[in-house]
Design a protein around this motif. Structure first.
Motif, PDB file in Angstrom:
ATOM      1  N   GLY A 211       0.785  -1.233   0.000  1.00 20.74           N
ATOM      2  CA  GLY A 211       0.000   0.000   0.000  1.00 20.74           C
ATOM      3  C   GLY A 211       0.812   1.275   0.000  1.00 20.74           C
ATOM      4  N   LEU A 212       2.133   1.170  -0.210  1.00 20.30           N
ATOM      5  CA  LEU A 212       2.990   2.356  -0.113  1.00 20.30           C
ATOM      6  C   LEU A 212       2.638   3.405  -1.159  1.00 20.30           C
ATOM      7  N   GLY A 213       2.299   2.969  -2.366  1.00 20.61           N
ATOM      8  CA  GLY A 213       2.006   3.932  -3.422  1.00 20.61           C
ATOM      9  C   GLY A 213       0.887   4.886  -3.049  1.00 20.61           C
ATOM     10  N   GLY A 214      -0.188   4.365  -2.475  1.00 18.48           N
ATOM     11  CA  GLY A 214      -1.293   5.229  -2.072  1.00 18.48           C
ATOM     12  C   GLY A 214      -0.895   6.210  -0.992  1.00 18.48           C
ATOM     13  N   ARG A 215      -0.125   5.750  -0.007  1.00 23.18           N
ATOM     14  CA  ARG A 215       0.304   6.643   1.068  1.00 23.18           C
ATOM     15  C   ARG A 215       1.208   7.750   0.533  1.00 23.18           C
ATOM     16  N   LEU A 216       2.153   7.374  -0.340  1.00 26.69           N
ATOM     17  CA  LEU A 216       3.074   8.367  -0.875  1.00 26.69           C
ATOM     18  C   LEU A 216       2.354   9.391  -1.738  1.00 26.69           C
ATOM     19  N   LEU A 217       1.407   8.940  -2.556  1.00 21.98           N
ATOM     20  CA  LEU A 217       0.701   9.876  -3.416  1.00 21.98           C
ATOM     21  C   LEU A 217      -0.040  10.918  -2.586  1.00 21.98           C
ATOM     22  N   LEU A 218      -0.736  10.481  -1.560  1.00 16.31           N
ATOM     23  CA  LEU A 218      -1.481  11.434  -0.747  1.00 16.31           C
ATOM     24  C   LEU A 218      -0.541  12.361   0.019  1.00 16.31           C
ATOM     25  N   ALA A 219       0.587  11.831   0.490  1.00 14.75           N
ATOM     26  CA  ALA A 219       1.557  12.698   1.166  1.00 14.75           C
ATOM     27  C   ALA A 219       2.158  13.700   0.187  1.00 14.75           C
ATOM     28  N   HIS A 220       2.353  13.272  -1.066  1.00  9.39           N
ATOM     29  CA  HIS A 220       2.949  14.176  -2.058  1.00  9.39           C
ATOM     30  C   HIS A 220       2.059  15.389  -2.296  1.00  9.39           C
ATOM     31  N   THR A 221       0.752  15.260  -2.089  1.00  6.70           N
ATOM     32  CA  THR A 221      -0.125  16.424  -2.268  1.00  6.70           C
ATOM     33  C   THR A 221       0.106  17.494  -1.207  1.00  6.70           C
ATOM     34  N   ALA A 222       0.840  17.152  -0.160  1.00  4.10           N
ATOM     35  CA  ALA A 222       1.180  18.176   0.836  1.00  4.10           C
ATOM     36  C   ALA A 222       2.263  19.117   0.327  1.00  4.10           C
ATOM     37  N   ILE A 223       3.068  18.665  -0.653  1.00  2.00           N
ATOM     38  CA  ILE A 223       4.100  19.531  -1.213  1.00  2.00           C
ATOM     39  C   ILE A 223       3.768  19.969  -2.642  1.00  2.00           C
ATOM     40  N   ASP A 224       2.917  19.226  -3.321  1.00  2.00           N
ATOM     41  CA  ASP A 224       2.485  19.536  -4.686  1.00  2.00           C
ATOM     42  C   ASP A 224       0.955  19.508  -4.658  1.00  2.00           C
ATOM     43  N   ARG A 269       9.800  20.055  -5.827  1.00  2.74           N
ATOM     44  CA  ARG A 269       8.687  19.110  -6.002  1.00  2.74           C
ATOM     45  C   ARG A 269       9.062  18.007  -6.996  1.00  2.74           C
ATOM     46  N   HIS A 270       9.738  18.391  -8.067  1.00  2.00           N
ATOM     47  CA  HIS A 270      10.151  17.415  -9.068  1.00  2.00           C
ATOM     48  C   HIS A 270      11.118  16.401  -8.463  1.00  2.00           C
ATOM     49  N   ASP A 271      12.075  16.871  -7.688  1.00  2.00           N
ATOM     50  CA  ASP A 271      13.033  15.952  -7.088  1.00  2.00           C
ATOM     51  C   ASP A 271      12.386  15.062  -6.030  1.00  2.00           C
ATOM     52  N   MET A 272      11.360  15.559  -5.354  1.00  2.00           N
ATOM     53  CA  MET A 272      10.649  14.700  -4.407  1.00  2.00           C
ATOM     54  C   MET A 272       9.847  13.627  -5.135  1.00  2.00           C
ATOM     55  N   ALA A 273       9.317  13.947  -6.313  1.00  2.00           N
ATOM     56  CA  ALA A 273       8.641  12.914  -7.105  1.00  2.00           C
ATOM     57  C   ALA A 273       9.634  11.834  -7.511  1.00  2.00           C
ATOM     58  N   ARG A 274      10.845  12.238  -7.874  1.00  2.00           N
ATOM     59  CA  ARG A 274      11.899  11.260  -8.159  1.00  2.00           C
ATOM     60  C   ARG A 274      12.140  10.361  -6.943  1.00  2.00           C
ATOM     61  N   LEU A 275      12.248  10.976  -5.772  1.00  2.00           N
ATOM     62  CA  LEU A 275      12.495  10.209  -4.549  1.00  2.00           C
ATOM     63  C   LEU A 275      11.385   9.194  -4.316  1.00  2.00           C
ATOM     64  N   HIS A 276      10.142   9.630  -4.447  1.00  2.00           N
ATOM     65  CA  HIS A 276       9.021   8.734  -4.197  1.00  2.00           C
ATOM     66  C   HIS A 276       8.979   7.603  -5.219  1.00  2.00           C
ATOM     67  N   LEU A 277       9.375   7.876  -6.467  1.00  2.00           N
ATOM     68  CA  LEU A 277       9.453   6.814  -7.466  1.00  2.00           C
ATOM     69  C   LEU A 277      10.476   5.765  -7.037  1.00  2.00           C
ATOM     70  N   GLY A 278      11.609   6.198  -6.512  1.00  2.00           N
ATOM     71  CA  GLY A 278      12.602   5.251  -6.022  1.00  2.00           C
ATOM     72  C   GLY A 278      12.089   4.416  -4.862  1.00  2.00           C
ATOM     73  N   TYR A 279      11.339   5.055  -3.930  1.00  2.00           N
ATOM     74  CA  TYR A 279      10.730   4.298  -2.834  1.00  2.00           C
ATOM     75  C   TYR A 279       9.836   3.181  -3.390  1.00  2.00           C
ATOM     76  N   LEU A 280       9.069   3.509  -4.427  1.00  2.00           N
ATOM     77  CA  LEU A 280       8.117   2.534  -4.953  1.00  2.00           C
ATOM     78  C   LEU A 280       8.821   1.376  -5.645  1.00  2.00           C
ATOM     79  N   ALA A 281       9.923   1.654  -6.345  1.00  2.00           N
ATOM     80  CA  ALA A 281      10.672   0.561  -6.972  1.00  2.00           C
ATOM     81  C   ALA A 281      11.217  -0.393  -5.917  1.00  2.00           C
ATOM     82  N   GLU A 282      11.792   0.160  -4.864  1.00  2.00           N
ATOM     83  CA  GLU A 282      12.335  -0.692  -3.801  1.00  2.00           C
ATOM     84  C   GLU A 282      11.223  -1.502  -3.135  1.00  2.00           C
ATOM     85  N   ALA A 283      10.060  -0.874  -2.933  1.00  2.00           N
ATOM     86  CA  ALA A 283       8.936  -1.580  -2.319  1.00  2.00           C
ATOM     87  C   ALA A 283       8.443  -2.712  -3.212  1.00  2.00           C
ATOM     88  N   ALA A 284       8.398  -2.464  -4.512  1.00  2.00           N
ATOM     89  CA  ALA A 284       7.952  -3.517  -5.427  1.00  2.00           C
ATOM     90  C   ALA A 284       8.889  -4.708  -5.381  1.00  2.00           C
TER      91      ALA A 284
END
Length: 441
Positions: A211-224, A269-284
């Motif tokens: 469920g990490l993707g859903g949590r990260l997406l909603l958290a990302h709306t706090a900065i974007d 914001r762009h670099d944080m999206a990069r970071l979150h993409l990396g989190y998701l790859a590791e989680a997968a």
């Protein structure tokens, strides 16, 4: 109780703490791999005593293309980094000495001795002066007050871990040209917020790949920010106070946009999206028990890495690297290599910590050992070599860019990124609360 500050409200202003007078003594330098000729001149410019600039000057003219007639020679460009920019309007870009006057009163005590902590043997790095103790103390005081009072970041039983992170020392060491403590706090809040997301969503404190993707997406709306209809906006606003990571992201970003230009905020914001993409790859990979090839792991680490931190060095320094200069492919290579090298530093210093943690943690030595059928020791030593090659590549790329585009803002930004790389290593080396080295030597 949750932070109830309205979204977008102006953050409180805090007075800057006066820095202490007197230079800090640098730590002794361990042996390291020789530099390439191009990088050696550039690096010689990066380690004199760093001081604070005045207000930013008007934007400089854009540099010529690399192959344009009259491009500055390498030696001249690197000398300019050493002496700082000159000419009309460039005073504020020079780094000669702190602009804040020393406080009145008795002569301050001698600089503190270098903090304890062993560097990874064979790791190519540069020692740094001890961070200004007055600034470290003030940043540490303010960030704890923010964490406890403004965002209710952690329960009482996590207080020791928060203190042990030593984020004040970390950020003061990484941003030696920050004009004020207020500027340092911009980076410090963002660093703490990023770690709250990592801990609470991904790892140590209840994190899970499920469920990490859903949590990260909603958290990302706090900065974007989420832009939607009037009916659904209140529910989103309320969600920003629903957990500690989102409260931290929201508050830290509110402070940041007050000081940053729109371009700098969007870059972050762009670099944080990069970071979150990396989190998701590791989680997968964790969910499928996949062990990536070494190159695949390093590709993931180019996204799941420290890049959002050095990329804001100009905001923290009180100036702006214009968007077109930041977007140059050679600047993007410098920033990517800096993030990659600093992240492998983390893999090396956190190796034993991760081995002692529940579950399986992917890091570079572990991936090398499995994919290349090496012993733990040999895989770790090869990971040191990978770091060293990345660090040398970063320095060579920075030297090339300094030659191609020797504008004051570019040279200062390169200097700031290099300072962040050095400060990041020093924090890992000295944070013996969190890290210890394996017994491989």
């Amino acid at each position: 109780m949750p932070d109830s500050e309205p979204l977008g409200s102006s953050p409180p202003q805090h007075p800057a703490a006066p820095p202490t007078a007197g230079p800090d003594a640098p730590a002794p330098q361990p042996p390291h791999t020789p530099l390439t000729p191009a990088a050696s001149g550039f690096l010689a410019a990066l380690h004199p005593p760093v001081t604070i600039p005045g207000p930013p000057s008007p934007p400089a003219p854009r540099c010529a293309p690399r192959d344009a007639p009259g491009t500055t020679a390498a030696g001249t460009a690197l000398k300019r980094i050493l002496r700082g920019p000159t000419g009309l309007g460039t005073t504020s870009l020079t780094l000669p000495g702190r602009h804040e006057p020393p406080p009145p009163g008795p002569v301050p005590p001698a600089p503190a001795p270098p903090a304890e902590g062993q560097a990874v043997p064979g790791l190519y790095h540069h020692p740094v002066p001890e961070p200004d103790p007055a600034r470290v103390e003030e940043v540490s005081r303010r960030i704890k007050r923010w964490a406890e009072d403004e965002v209710q970041l952690y329960p009482e039983e996590w207080e020791g871990q928060f203190d042990g992170f030593s984020v004040g020392r970390y950020m003061v060491g990484c941003h030696p040209d920050a004009p004020t403590v207020d500027h340092l706090m911009l980076a410090t809040r963002l660093m703490v917020a990023e770690n709250a997301v990592d801990d609470c969503y991904c790892e140590d404190h209840g994190g899970s790949p499920v469920g990490l993707g859903g949590r990260l997406l909603l958290a990302h709306t706090a900065i974007d920010h989420f832009h939607t209809t009037a009916e659904y906006t209140p529910a989103w606003r309320e969600s920003l106070t629903s957990d500690a990571p989102r409260r931290a992201y929201r508050s830290a970003m509110d402070y940041f946009v007050q000081a940053a230009t729109p371009s700098q905020a969007d870059r972050y914001r762009h670099d944080m999206a990069r970071l979150h993409l990396g989190y998701l790859a590791e989680a997968a990979w964790a969910q499928t028990a996949h062990v990536p090839q070494v190159w695949e792991y390093l590709a993931m680490r180019q996204f799941n890495n420290f890049r959002p931190c050095p990329t804001i060095t100009d905001t923290v320094g009180g100036y702006e690297l214009p968007a077109d200069l930041h977007a140059r492919p050679d600047m993007q290579r410098v920033i990517a290599l800096a993030g990659n090298a600093t992240t492998i530093v983390n893999d090396l210093y956190s190796y034993t910590k991760e081995l002692d943690s529940p579950g399986r943690h992917l890091n570079l030595p572990v991936v090398i050992a499995e994919c290349e059928q090496l012993s733990e020791r040999d895989a770790y030593l090869k990971a040191v070599e990978v770091h060293n090659e990345l660090q040398h590549a970063f320095e060579a790329a920075a030297a090339d860019l300094a030659q191609a585009c020797p504008l004051p803002a570019v040279l200062r930004f390169l200097k700031g990124v290099a300072a962040w790389v050095d400060g990041n290593h020093d924090w890992h080396r000295t944070n013996t609360y969190r890290y210890s080295l394996p017994d491989f030597w």
